[in-house]
Design a protein around this motif. Sequence first.
Motif, mmCIF file in Angstrom:
data_model
loop_
_atom_site.group_PDB
_atom_site.id
_atom_site.type_symbol
_atom_site.label_atom_id
_atom_site.label_comp_id
_atom_site.label_asym_id
_atom_site.label_seq_id
_atom_site.Cartn_x
_atom_site.Cartn_y
_atom_site.Cartn_z
ATOM 1 N N ASP A 14 -25.702 -117.796 -44.248
ATOM 2 C CA ASP A 14 -27.130 -118.094 -44.126
ATOM 3 C C ASP A 14 -27.658 -117.704 -42.750
ATOM 4 O OD1 ASP A 14 -27.196 -119.080 -46.705
ATOM 5 O OD2 ASP A 14 -26.907 -121.169 -46.089
ATOM 6 N N LEU A 60 -27.642 -113.775 -42.341
ATOM 7 C CA LEU A 60 -28.690 -113.162 -43.151
ATOM 8 C C LEU A 60 -30.066 -113.417 -42.542
ATOM 9 C CD1 LEU A 60 -29.634 -111.630 -45.625
ATOM 10 C CD2 LEU A 60 -29.593 -113.798 -46.910
ATOM 11 N N TRP A 74 -32.434 -110.524 -41.310
ATOM 12 C CA TRP A 74 -33.744 -110.381 -41.937
ATOM 13 C C TRP A 74 -34.821 -110.160 -40.873
ATOM 14 C CZ3 TRP A 74 -35.305 -110.195 -47.011
ATOM 15 C CH2 TRP A 74 -36.674 -110.350 -47.255
ATOM 16 N N ILE A 112 -27.771 -107.405 -49.977
ATOM 17 C CA ILE A 112 -26.698 -108.385 -50.147
ATOM 18 C C ILE A 112 -26.060 -108.184 -51.523
ATOM 19 C CG2 ILE A 112 -27.765 -110.094 -48.630
ATOM 20 C CD1 ILE A 112 -28.467 -111.707 -51.150
ATOM 21 N N VAL A 126 -23.281 -109.409 -46.764
ATOM 22 C CA VAL A 126 -24.517 -108.922 -46.146
ATOM 23 C C VAL A 126 -24.278 -107.495 -45.665
ATOM 24 C CG1 VAL A 126 -26.239 -109.278 -44.351
ATOM 25 C CG2 VAL A 126 -25.108 -111.247 -45.386
ATOM 26 N N SER A 185 -35.692 -114.452 -46.341
ATOM 27 C CA SER A 185 -34.396 -113.995 -46.852
ATOM 28 C C SER A 185 -34.031 -114.682 -48.163
ATOM 29 C CB SER A 185 -33.309 -114.250 -45.812
ATOM 30 O OG SER A 185 -33.214 -115.630 -45.492
#
Length: 402
Positions: free
Chosen positions: A250, A253, A257, A269, A322, A374
């Motif tokens: 998380d 990403l 982003w 992803i 990712v 994201s």
Amino acid sequence: MAYLYLLGDAQNSMVKQQAISEPNDRIVALEQKVTDLTAANQQLRQALTDLQQAHQRLRSQLSRERLIDEIAQQIRQSLQLDAILNTAVTEVREFLDVDRVLVYRFRPDWSGIITFESIAPEATPTRYSAFEEPCFRQRYVEQYQAGRVRAIADIYTADIQECYRQLLETYQVRANLVVPILQGDNTLWGLLIAHHCRAPRQWDEFDTSLLQQLATQLGVAIRQSELYAQLQQQAITDALTQLANRRRFDQYLAEGWQQHQRRQAAIAILLLDIDFFKRYNDHYGHPQGDECLRQVSQALSQAAKRTVDLVARYGGEEFAIVLPDTDLAGAHEVATAMQAAIADLQLEHPESPFGQITLSCGVAACVPQTQDSSHCLVKAADQALYQAKASGRNCIVSAHSL
């Protein structure tokens, strides 16, 4: 009558002699007083010199203790090892008035590299220089492992090997003071070194004591920093597979982003799921299921060719990857490579219609826009994965509508 005259003459002579001797006695006494006063003055001068020297030593000691306290306080308040080491070498160089202070870190083979330094304006920079000198490792490393301090007042008169002398000459060193940096278990981490390049220098006990105390504090800081780094790594690592965990996915990403949004570049992803994994666990048991997850994780990591690609365990038997700077077509190629890597494992799965472990994969990619987050990319990949499972599994579905 004649007797009285003789007596009178003797008395007169004695008076005259006494009159002559009295000034001489006073002169002698004065001279003695001058001698005594001179001696007393010399004693006072010596006492004053001793007092001034004691005062200077006390000031040096207080300054040294203040420096050590400041660095110790910084260690307690900060986990930024780079900042601590930079401060240490700078403060020590100024305090000792030397030309160079550096931190030398050992590698596993006992070669090493200069990681931090502070230098005088006229000194030659040495940071990031590597030492590969065999004689240094063979003769001196063992001494430093034992905690030995090495003080060289003049490299041209010291009892050192010629190869070591030449090494010091390379950096214009005339005198040096070397103190080992040991960690809590007495592991030799590196060296704290002071270089005097202008002339020979007789290192005193205050110089040595300062570097020893600082090396002790730095050893604490290094150990503290390494433990903190380990805790940080554990916080973002899946214990079973050693992949990045959901938290790290998380975080990575979200950061990616924002970066790709600024650059208006594509980011992708993959969401991957092991097909019929519950049946695999039921058939072989959870220990074998865990081993399966570990092997799949390793294969996925090896199939990710770029260091910027993050492979994470998303949860259970689900994985996420990712792919920075990757469009939908490129992401589909990576997904194909991931499926091939798992197929190459040839892990038998009697309860699967494919006879071995396979993957279903959802792919999504986009150029991030300001109004989006994201989460929309994750949602699109998750919907694509759901379609892959609904389509019979062991396939790849790309989200084209994002």
